[in-house]
Design a protein around this motif. Structure first.
Motif, PDB file in Angstrom:
ATOM      1  N   VAL A 115       0.837  -1.198   0.000  1.00 23.01           N
ATOM      2  CA  VAL A 115       0.000   0.000   0.000  1.00 23.01           C
ATOM      3  C   VAL A 115       0.876   1.254   0.000  1.00 23.01           C
ATOM      4  O   VAL A 115       0.630   2.213  -0.749  1.00 23.01           O
ATOM      5  N   GLY A 116       1.918   1.265   0.835  1.00 23.32           N
ATOM      6  CA  GLY A 116       2.825   2.409   0.856  1.00 23.32           C
ATOM      7  C   GLY A 116       3.524   2.606  -0.472  1.00 23.32           C
ATOM      8  O   GLY A 116       3.659   3.737  -0.960  1.00 23.32           O
ATOM      9  N   MET A 117       3.945   1.510  -1.093  1.00 21.47           N
ATOM     10  CA  MET A 117       4.604   1.610  -2.393  1.00 21.47           C
ATOM     11  C   MET A 117       3.637   2.069  -3.474  1.00 21.47           C
ATOM     12  O   MET A 117       4.035   2.774  -4.412  1.00 21.47           O
ATOM     13  N   LEU A 118       2.361   1.696  -3.336  1.00 19.46           N
ATOM     14  CA  LEU A 118       1.356   2.155  -4.292  1.00 19.46           C
ATOM     15  C   LEU A 118       1.176   3.668  -4.213  1.00 19.46           C
ATOM     16  O   LEU A 118       1.070   4.348  -5.251  1.00 19.46           O
ATOM     17  N   VAL A 119       1.152   4.205  -3.000  1.00 19.46           N
ATOM     18  CA  VAL A 119       1.082   5.662  -2.847  1.00 19.46           C
ATOM     19  C   VAL A 119       2.303   6.307  -3.497  1.00 19.46           C
ATOM     20  O   VAL A 119       2.198   7.320  -4.201  1.00 19.46           O
ATOM     21  N   GLY A 120       3.493   5.710  -3.285  1.00 22.17           N
ATOM     22  CA  GLY A 120       4.703   6.226  -3.923  1.00 22.17           C
ATOM     23  C   GLY A 120       4.628   6.148  -5.432  1.00 22.17           C
ATOM     24  O   GLY A 120       5.096   7.058  -6.135  1.00 22.17           O
ATOM     25  N   LEU A 121       4.041   5.074  -5.943  1.00 21.37           N
ATOM     26  CA  LEU A 121       3.889   4.938  -7.392  1.00 21.37           C
ATOM     27  C   LEU A 121       3.011   6.041  -7.960  1.00 21.37           C
ATOM     28  O   LEU A 121       3.308   6.621  -9.017  1.00 21.37           O
ATOM     29  N   VAL A 122       1.928   6.355  -7.265  1.00 16.84           N
ATOM     30  CA  VAL A 122       1.050   7.447  -7.711  1.00 16.84           C
ATOM     31  C   VAL A 122       1.826   8.766  -7.711  1.00 16.84           C
ATOM     32  O   VAL A 122       1.730   9.566  -8.664  1.00 16.84           O
ATOM     33  N   ASN A 123       2.625   8.992  -6.668  1.00 13.85           N
ATOM     34  CA  ASN A 123       3.463  10.199  -6.643  1.00 13.85           C
ATOM     35  C   ASN A 123       4.376  10.250  -7.859  1.00 13.85           C
ATOM     36  O   ASN A 123       4.514  11.283  -8.526  1.00 13.85           O
ATOM     37  N   GLY A 124       5.029   9.109  -8.153  1.00 16.05           N
ATOM     38  CA  GLY A 124       5.953   9.070  -9.278  1.00 16.05           C
ATOM     39  C   GLY A 124       5.267   9.322 -10.602  1.00 16.05           C
ATOM     40  O   GLY A 124       5.809  10.035 -11.467  1.00 16.05           O
ATOM     41  N   VAL A 125       4.087   8.749 -10.785  1.00 15.63           N
ATOM     42  CA  VAL A 125       3.344   8.947 -12.031  1.00 15.63           C
ATOM     43  C   VAL A 125       2.917  10.407 -12.174  1.00 15.63           C
ATOM     44  O   VAL A 125       3.007  10.995 -13.264  1.00 15.63           O
ATOM     45  N   PHE A 139       2.485  13.272 -15.620  1.00 18.23           N
ATOM     46  CA  PHE A 139       1.625  14.457 -15.672  1.00 18.23           C
ATOM     47  C   PHE A 139       2.384  15.742 -15.357  1.00 18.23           C
ATOM     48  O   PHE A 139       1.799  16.825 -15.346  1.00 18.23           O
ATOM     49  N   ARG A 140       3.689  15.594 -15.052  1.00 24.00           N
ATOM     50  CA  ARG A 140       4.576  16.738 -14.827  1.00 24.00           C
ATOM     51  C   ARG A 140       4.046  17.703 -13.764  1.00 24.00           C
ATOM     52  O   ARG A 140       4.147  18.931 -13.906  1.00 24.00           O
ATOM     53  N   VAL A 141       3.467  17.127 -12.727  1.00 29.07           N
ATOM     54  CA  VAL A 141       3.048  17.934 -11.583  1.00 29.07           C
ATOM     55  C   VAL A 141       4.274  18.188 -10.712  1.00 29.07           C
ATOM     56  O   VAL A 141       5.102  17.277 -10.510  1.00 29.07           O
ATOM     57  N   ALA A 142       4.428  19.385 -10.205  1.00 30.63           N
ATOM     58  CA  ALA A 142       5.568  19.695  -9.336  1.00 30.63           C
ATOM     59  C   ALA A 142       5.566  18.757  -8.133  1.00 30.63           C
ATOM     60  O   ALA A 142       4.503  18.501  -7.547  1.00 30.63           O
ATOM     61  N   PRO A 143       6.735  18.211  -7.750  1.00 30.41           N
ATOM     62  CA  PRO A 143       6.786  17.258  -6.640  1.00 30.41           C
ATOM     63  C   PRO A 143       6.140  17.775  -5.356  1.00 30.41           C
ATOM     64  O   PRO A 143       5.462  17.023  -4.654  1.00 30.41           O
ATOM     65  N   PHE A 144       6.342  19.056  -5.074  1.00 31.19           N
ATOM     66  CA  PHE A 144       5.745  19.619  -3.850  1.00 31.19           C
ATOM     67  C   PHE A 144       4.221  19.513  -3.894  1.00 31.19           C
ATOM     68  O   PHE A 144       3.591  19.100  -2.920  1.00 31.19           O
ATOM     69  N   ILE A 145       3.631  19.865  -5.023  1.00 30.60           N
ATOM     70  CA  ILE A 145       2.176  19.846  -5.146  1.00 30.60           C
ATOM     71  C   ILE A 145       1.643  18.415  -5.199  1.00 30.60           C
ATOM     72  O   ILE A 145       0.643  18.076  -4.538  1.00 30.60           O
ATOM     73  N   ALA A 146       2.308  17.558  -5.974  1.00 30.23           N
ATOM     74  CA  ALA A 146       1.849  16.175  -6.110  1.00 30.23           C
ATOM     75  C   ALA A 146       1.842  15.455  -4.763  1.00 30.23           C
ATOM     76  O   ALA A 146       0.860  14.798  -4.394  1.00 30.23           O
TER      77      ALA A 146
END
Length: 372
Positions: free
Chosen positions: A134-144, A149-156
């Motif tokens: 589950v934690g890695m899935l959240v990280g995967l969503v962050n990475g995607v 989608f080129r969302v700024a890391p801070f905002i994503a």
């Protein structure tokens, strides 16, 4: 009578200039070395000061207890280090800590199978694997979000902070799972080992910290992924042109950070034998502080596992030392904030010294006799 010139010969003047510049470069190199060791110096100062002010600080029992507390922050900080090395940030790890604990609590309470009219109690190893996933899935969503989608890391990651926390609240309905010990009849006991187990006399969390430290250090030093990560953080565009799979590297570091946060959440839930959706609040700030104090650059491309581990010890020993001295919680927060600001100021100072050192070394090489 012929007058003799007292002006130095051009070669002698160049040699003197080169010597002066080389001396300046060595002096700047020495100062840079002091900056590199700032986390170790800070840790040594804390140990000496608190050891003098409190007789209980350096006892074996207290050192093990403090290291146990450090381990939780260090596990999260190791994942955060990878994200910062590539020039990103992950604000969602604190919420992942709470989410993983809640998922563990929900699974250990039993999963209702409506179509069979029964309740399934998964074994503890399956609970742990699912929570880390589950934690890695959240990280995967962050990475995607960051790569595709080129969302700024801070905002994503700020958005995922709220998403993960909201999921934890929805799953638990805002309540705490009070008893995660399990039942021998149901075969779901043993979860407490993560928080209270002591293999070879040391808490399990310390062993987890040691193993993760060794694995991540080897990955950064010995593997192509480590070289790709440093290259991406130093110059992403140049790395991409050189054939480095930049998007894959970015996604993987967020996945690892989510997994590390989930492991820390499991340790906390196991130690408390309960899981609360609010667990892990502000843990992302402690992790970022440990990485920065350890000498990593927030712009990416610079940082070490050793420095991050020492930074985690600085944060942990500072907090526990202030508690032993009876310092008010309000003052503890203020002091921790001041330490973080000081760490960033020192990092900026180090970068200035490195630039001056490089300029002095280049100038010395340029004027050295015979260099032309």
């Amino acid at each position: 009578m012929t007058a003799q010139s007292t002006l130095p010969a051009p070669a002698e003047s160049d040699a003197a200039s080169a010597t002066d510049l080389a001396t300046k470069a060595r002096r700047l190199s020495l100062l840079n070395g002091v900056f590199e060791l700032r986390a170790f110096i800070a840790l040594a100062v804390l140990i000496v000061v608190f050891g003098v002010l409190s007789d209980a600080f350096l006892t074996v029992t207290n050192v093990i207890t403090m290291t146990k507390h450090v381990a939780i922050n260090a596990i999260i900080a190791l994942g955060m280090l990878l994200v910062i090395l590539k020039g990103g940030i992950d604000l969602s790890v604190g919420s992942v800590v709470g989410l993983s604990g809640v998922v563990a609590g929900e699974l250990l309470q039993g999963v209702r199978l409506g179509f069979l009219d029964a309740i399934a109690y998964p074994p503890v190893w399956a609970v742990i694997v699912l929570c880390v996933a589950v934690g890695m899935l959240v990280g995967l969503v962050n990475g995607v979000l960051v790569t595709r989608f080129r969302v700024a890391p801070f905002i994503a990651t700020l958005g995922m902070l709220y998403v993960a926390r909201g999921l934890a609240l929805l799953i638990s309905n805002g309540t705490t799972y009070p008893d995660l010990a399990g039942s021998p009849e149901l075969g779901n006991t043993g979860f407490g080992f993560l928080g209270s187990g002591r293999p070879l006399g040391l808490p399990t969390s310390i062993w987890l910290m040691a193993v993760l430290t060794a694995v991540i250090a080897l990955v950064l030093i010995k593997s192509p992924f480590g070289r790709w990560l440093y290259a991406t953080g130093g110059n992403e565009r140049a790395s991409e042109l050189s054939g480095v799979p930049v998007h894959r590297v970015k996604t993987i570091v967020y996945v690892i950070a989510g997994g590390c946060a989930a492991i820390a959440g499991l340790v906390i839930a196991s130690e408390l034998t309960s899981a609360a959706p609010q667990a892990g609040e502000t843990y992302e700030l402690n992790a970022i502080a440990a990485v920065v104090i350890g000498g990593a650059a927030l712009s990416g491309g610079r940082g070490t596992v050793r420095g991050t581990l020492v930074g985690a010890f600085v944060i942990g020993f500072l907090a526990d030392g202030l508690v032993l001295l009876g310092v008010s919680t309000f003052w503890q927060i203020l002091i921790k904030g001041a330490v973080i600001v000081l760490a960033v100021m020192l990092d900026q100072g180090q970068q200035r010294f490195q630039r001056r050192q490089g300029a002095a070394a280049s100038a010395a090489a340029a004027v050295r006799p015979g260099s032309a």
